[in-house]
Design a protein around this motif. Structure first.
Motif, PDB file in Angstrom:
ATOM      1  N   SER A  49     -23.273  -6.205 -27.996  1.00  0.00           N
ATOM      2  CA  SER A  49     -23.275  -6.757 -26.718  1.00  0.00           C
ATOM      3  C   SER A  49     -23.451  -8.146 -26.811  1.00  0.00           C
ATOM      4  CB  SER A  49     -24.496  -6.422 -26.002  1.00  0.00           C
ATOM      5  OG  SER A  49     -24.733  -4.977 -25.963  1.00  0.00           O
ATOM      6  N   LYS A  50     -23.084  -9.006 -25.734  1.00  0.00           N
ATOM      7  CA  LYS A  50     -23.027 -10.319 -25.969  1.00  0.00           C
ATOM      8  C   LYS A  50     -24.535 -11.089 -26.220  1.00  0.00           C
ATOM      9  CE  LYS A  50     -22.041 -14.362 -23.187  1.00  0.00           C
ATOM     10  NZ  LYS A  50     -21.249 -14.949 -21.784  1.00  0.00           N
ATOM     11  N   ASN A  51     -24.743 -11.836 -27.047  1.00  0.00           N
ATOM     12  CA  ASN A  51     -25.678 -12.454 -27.485  1.00  0.00           C
ATOM     13  C   ASN A  51     -26.870 -11.576 -28.390  1.00  0.00           C
ATOM     14  OD1 ASN A  51     -25.542 -15.075 -26.422  1.00  0.00           O
ATOM     15  ND2 ASN A  51     -26.015 -14.228 -24.454  1.00  0.00           N
ATOM     16  N   GLY A  70     -13.659  -9.570 -30.771  1.00  0.00           N
ATOM     17  CA  GLY A  70     -14.737 -10.285 -30.036  1.00  0.00           C
ATOM     18  C   GLY A  70     -14.829 -11.423 -30.893  1.00  0.00           C
ATOM     19  N   LYS A 112     -21.062 -13.228 -29.598  1.00  0.00           N
ATOM     20  CA  LYS A 112     -20.620 -13.973 -28.401  1.00  0.00           C
ATOM     21  C   LYS A 112     -19.862 -13.403 -27.236  1.00  0.00           C
ATOM     22  CE  LYS A 112     -21.927 -17.436 -28.073  1.00  0.00           C
ATOM     23  NZ  LYS A 112     -23.192 -17.804 -27.801  1.00  0.00           N
ATOM     24  N   LYS A 113     -19.162 -12.228 -27.464  1.00  0.00           N
ATOM     25  CA  LYS A 113     -18.471 -11.819 -26.350  1.00  0.00           C
ATOM     26  C   LYS A 113     -19.156 -10.577 -25.794  1.00  0.00           C
ATOM     27  CE  LYS A 113     -14.420 -13.954 -26.800  1.00  0.00           C
ATOM     28  NZ  LYS A 113     -12.930 -13.976 -26.588  1.00  0.00           N
ATOM     29  N   GLU A 114     -18.776  -9.976 -24.606  1.00  0.00           N
ATOM     30  CA  GLU A 114     -19.473  -9.032 -23.839  1.00  0.00           C
ATOM     31  C   GLU A 114     -19.506  -7.736 -24.813  1.00  0.00           C
ATOM     32  OE1 GLU A 114     -21.763  -7.989 -21.513  1.00  0.00           O
ATOM     33  OE2 GLU A 114     -21.183 -10.157 -21.027  1.00  0.00           O
ATOM     34  N   THR A 116     -18.210  -6.922 -28.971  1.00  0.00           N
ATOM     35  CA  THR A 116     -17.731  -7.435 -30.131  1.00  0.00           C
ATOM     36  C   THR A 116     -17.886  -6.262 -31.080  1.00  0.00           C
ATOM     37  OG1 THR A 116     -18.504  -9.752 -29.826  1.00  0.00           O
ATOM     38  CG2 THR A 116     -18.104  -9.190 -32.090  1.00  0.00           C
TER      39      THR A 116
END
Length: 159
Positions: A49-51, A70, A112-114, A116
């Motif tokens: 997931s993002k982050n 991603g 970094k993407k929703e 990846t």
């Protein structure tokens, strides 16, 4: 059907699509389909997931990662701040310090993407691929080229 065609290995459409992807990855350029099949057999796909943290700086280095979809941000943590070293996208690799046994991660990797998607090759499986004589030379030459690129970003790679 000739005898030659009878013994020819055929691959599924899905396998051929993965081969096409792998040939765009710097470490696997120039490998034949029979070698790419060996790489494919070692791939583990994981979604982040993002982050979400893929691994932290100073973690043991036990795998190499290939971005399928991603992006991933490489961050170096200093005493009081976090510096973004580089952002990577599809077909790029990271975690190459796993080529040295007992090496620690030199940076934190964060999705970094929703969504990846990363292919992960465990260190022991990567070593088995490199040990195969028909793959060794190509992969080591590719790694040397990759090392020269990464070194230009100020990252120290296994060594």
């Amino acid at each position: 059907m000739t005898l030659k065609n009878f013994f020819k290995i055929s691959y599924s459409r899905k396998e051929l699509l993965i081969f096409k992807f792998l040939l765009r990855v710097s470490l696997f350029k120039g490998l034949e389909n029979k070698h790419l099949m060996k790489v494919l057999q070692q791939l583990n796909l994981r979604s982040y997931s993002k982050n979400e943290i893929v691994f932290y700086q100073n973690d043991p280095s036990q795998a190499i990662y290939i971005i399928k979809d991603g992006s991933v941000c490489l961050e170096k943590e200093n005493e009081s701040e976090c510096e973004i070293i580089r952002t990577l996208s599809e077909t790029q690799c990271f975690g190459e310090e796993c080529l040295n046994q007992n090496q620690m991660r030199e940076y934190t990797a964060r999705a970094k993407k929703e969504k990846t998607l990363l292919y992960i090759i465990p260190q022991s499986d990567l070593f088995q691929l490199i040990k195969q004589p028909e793959m060794r030379n190509i992969m080591l030459v590719n790694f040397e080229k990759y090392y020269n690129i990464v070194a230009g970003y100020g990252l120290r790679v296994a060594g």
